[in-house]
Design a protein around this motif. Structure first.
Motif, PDB file in Angstrom:
ATOM      1  N   GLY A  55       0.766  -1.237   0.000  1.00  0.00           N
ATOM      2  CA  GLY A  55       0.000   0.000   0.000  1.00  0.00           C
ATOM      3  C   GLY A  55       0.800   1.290   0.000  1.00  0.00           C
ATOM      4  N   VAL A  56       2.104   1.190  -0.099  1.00  0.00           N
ATOM      5  CA  VAL A  56       2.923   2.404  -0.122  1.00  0.00           C
ATOM      6  C   VAL A  56       2.866   3.021  -1.521  1.00  0.00           C
ATOM      7  N   THR A  57       2.555   4.293  -1.582  1.00  0.00           N
ATOM      8  CA  THR A  57       2.442   4.977  -2.872  1.00  0.00           C
ATOM      9  C   THR A  57       3.531   6.042  -3.020  1.00  0.00           C
ATOM     10  N   THR A  58       3.904   6.269  -4.250  1.00  0.00           N
ATOM     11  CA  THR A  58       4.878   7.292  -4.593  1.00  0.00           C
ATOM     12  C   THR A  58       4.373   8.033  -5.816  1.00  0.00           C
ATOM     13  N   TYR A  59       4.539   9.356  -5.803  1.00  0.00           N
ATOM     14  CA  TYR A  59       4.123  10.167  -6.947  1.00  0.00           C
ATOM     15  C   TYR A  59       5.246  11.118  -7.346  1.00  0.00           C
ATOM     16  N   ALA A  60       5.310  11.384  -8.638  1.00  0.00           N
ATOM     17  CA  ALA A  60       6.184  12.457  -9.097  1.00  0.00           C
ATOM     18  C   ALA A  60       5.633  13.770  -8.589  1.00  0.00           C
ATOM     19  N   ASP A  61       6.509  14.708  -8.272  1.00  0.00           N
ATOM     20  CA  ASP A  61       6.065  15.999  -7.759  1.00  0.00           C
ATOM     21  C   ASP A  61       5.110  16.687  -8.728  1.00  0.00           C
ATOM     22  N   SER A  62       5.336  16.492  -9.997  1.00  0.00           N
ATOM     23  CA  SER A  62       4.544  17.188 -11.010  1.00  0.00           C
ATOM     24  C   SER A  62       3.092  16.704 -11.076  1.00  0.00           C
ATOM     25  N   VAL A  63       2.799  15.554 -10.467  1.00  0.00           N
ATOM     26  CA  VAL A  63       1.430  15.023 -10.553  1.00  0.00           C
ATOM     27  C   VAL A  63       0.750  14.933  -9.193  1.00  0.00           C
ATOM     28  N   LYS A  64       1.457  15.244  -8.133  1.00  0.00           N
ATOM     29  CA  LYS A  64       0.866  15.161  -6.794  1.00  0.00           C
ATOM     30  C   LYS A  64      -0.366  16.052  -6.710  1.00  0.00           C
ATOM     31  N   GLY A  65      -1.415  15.484  -6.138  1.00  0.00           N
ATOM     32  CA  GLY A  65      -2.656  16.221  -5.998  1.00  0.00           C
ATOM     33  C   GLY A  65      -3.559  16.145  -7.214  1.00  0.00           C
ATOM     34  N   ARG A  66      -3.047  15.618  -8.315  1.00  0.00           N
ATOM     35  CA  ARG A  66      -3.856  15.503  -9.537  1.00  0.00           C
ATOM     36  C   ARG A  66      -4.063  14.051  -9.955  1.00  0.00           C
ATOM     37  N   PHE A  67      -3.053  13.220  -9.727  1.00  0.00           N
ATOM     38  CA  PHE A  67      -3.122  11.811 -10.131  1.00  0.00           C
ATOM     39  C   PHE A  67      -3.271  10.937  -8.895  1.00  0.00           C
ATOM     40  N   THR A  68      -3.994   9.841  -9.072  1.00  0.00           N
ATOM     41  CA  THR A  68      -4.159   8.872  -7.993  1.00  0.00           C
ATOM     42  C   THR A  68      -3.967   7.470  -8.546  1.00  0.00           C
ATOM     43  N   ILE A  69      -3.117   6.712  -7.885  1.00  0.00           N
ATOM     44  CA  ILE A  69      -2.887   5.324  -8.286  1.00  0.00           C
ATOM     45  C   ILE A  69      -3.631   4.406  -7.336  1.00  0.00           C
ATOM     46  N   SER A  70      -4.207   3.347  -7.891  1.00  0.00           N
ATOM     47  CA  SER A  70      -4.903   2.371  -7.071  1.00  0.00           C
ATOM     48  C   SER A  70      -4.709   0.985  -7.666  1.00  0.00           C
ATOM     49  N   ARG A  71      -4.962  -0.015  -6.840  1.00  0.00           N
ATOM     50  CA  ARG A  71      -4.779  -1.410  -7.272  1.00  0.00           C
ATOM     51  C   ARG A  71      -5.984  -2.230  -6.871  1.00  0.00           C
ATOM     52  N   ASP A  72      -6.143  -3.342  -7.562  1.00  0.00           N
ATOM     53  CA  ASP A  72      -7.263  -4.233  -7.277  1.00  0.00           C
ATOM     54  C   ASP A  72      -6.888  -5.630  -7.749  1.00  0.00           C
ATOM     55  N   ASN A  73      -7.335  -6.630  -6.987  1.00  0.00           N
ATOM     56  CA  ASN A  73      -7.128  -8.027  -7.358  1.00  0.00           C
ATOM     57  C   ASN A  73      -8.460  -8.673  -7.677  1.00  0.00           C
ATOM     58  N   ALA A  74      -8.534  -9.314  -8.811  1.00  0.00           N
ATOM     59  CA  ALA A  74      -9.780 -10.001  -9.151  1.00  0.00           C
ATOM     60  C   ALA A  74      -9.478 -11.125 -10.134  1.00  0.00           C
ATOM     61  N   ASN A  75      -9.922 -12.319  -9.791  1.00  0.00           N
ATOM     62  CA  ASN A  75      -9.835 -13.457 -10.709  1.00  0.00           C
ATOM     63  C   ASN A  75      -8.416 -13.675 -11.231  1.00  0.00           C
ATOM     64  N   ASP A  76      -7.457 -13.693 -10.307  1.00  0.00           N
ATOM     65  CA  ASP A  76      -6.050 -13.947 -10.649  1.00  0.00           C
ATOM     66  C   ASP A  76      -5.459 -12.879 -11.550  1.00  0.00           C
ATOM     67  N   THR A  77      -6.112 -11.753 -11.646  1.00  0.00           N
ATOM     68  CA  THR A  77      -5.574 -10.626 -12.413  1.00  0.00           C
ATOM     69  C   THR A  77      -5.377  -9.445 -11.477  1.00  0.00           C
ATOM     70  N   LEU A  78      -4.186  -8.922 -11.502  1.00  0.00           N
ATOM     71  CA  LEU A  78      -3.875  -7.755 -10.687  1.00  0.00           C
ATOM     72  C   LEU A  78      -4.061  -6.511 -11.546  1.00  0.00           C
ATOM     73  N   MET A  79      -4.890  -5.609 -11.089  1.00  0.00           N
ATOM     74  CA  MET A  79      -5.167  -4.387 -11.824  1.00  0.00           C
ATOM     75  C   MET A  79      -4.509  -3.200 -11.131  1.00  0.00           C
ATOM     76  N   VAL A  80      -3.989  -2.298 -11.936  1.00  0.00           N
ATOM     77  CA  VAL A  80      -3.527  -1.022 -11.398  1.00  0.00           C
ATOM     78  C   VAL A  80      -4.134   0.083 -12.259  1.00  0.00           C
ATOM     79  N   TYR A  81      -4.580   1.130 -11.589  1.00  0.00           N
ATOM     80  CA  TYR A  81      -5.255   2.229 -12.266  1.00  0.00           C
ATOM     81  C   TYR A  81      -4.500   3.532 -11.989  1.00  0.00           C
ATOM     82  N   LEU A  82      -4.596   4.417 -12.924  1.00  0.00           N
ATOM     83  CA  LEU A  82      -4.065   5.762 -12.733  1.00  0.00           C
ATOM     84  C   LEU A  82      -5.163   6.748 -13.114  1.00  0.00           C
ATOM     85  N   GLN A  83      -5.755   7.345 -12.090  1.00  0.00           N
ATOM     86  CA  GLN A  83      -6.757   8.389 -12.322  1.00  0.00           C
ATOM     87  C   GLN A  83      -6.030   9.713 -12.483  1.00  0.00           C
TER      88      GLN A  83
END
Length: 117
Positions: A55-83
């Motif tokens: 659960g540790v997250t890291t962001y580039a300074d240029s995107v902090k406050g605008r981008f959000t990364i998240s992850r999800d596990n479902a059906n043996d597939t690991l998903m990562v999202y970038l909003q």
């Protein structure tokens, strides 16, 4: 082996939002790191955001406050999202999903994000 498939890039105007998705399948380890790099023409590839399996997250300074990364596990597939919100022309780049485990990096094919001014 790990396979990564990305989706969600596109062309948007300044201030709009996009959501990138990346599906990782194959030999997924329990302790890992996933995230996104980007590369603009003539520039070096840079880390945009990452999230570890703990659960540790890291962001580039240029995107902090605008981008959000998240992850999800479902059906043996690991998903990562970038909003990505409040997009700027300088966010224009090819975005690459990565998966890091066991000293190995695996990469997606890249998805283009273009932000018009």
């Amino acid at each position: 082996q790990v396979q990564l498939v990305e989706s969600g890039g596109g062309f948007v105007q300044t201030g709009r939002s996009l959501r990138l998705s990346c599906a990782a399948s194959g030999s997924i380890g329990s302790v890992n790191n996933m995230g996104w790099y980007r590369q603009a023409p003539g520039k070096q590839r840079e880390l945009v955001a990452s999230r570890t399996s703990s659960g540790v997250t890291t962001y580039a300074d240029s995107v902090k406050g605008r981008f959000t990364i998240s992850r999800d596990n479902a059906n043996d597939t690991l998903m990562v999202y970038l909003q990505m919100n409040s997009l700027k022309p300088e966010d224009t780049a090819n975005y690459y999903c990565y998966y890091y485990y066991g000293r190995m990096y695996y990469w997606g094919q890249g998805t283009q994000v273009t932000v018009s001014s």
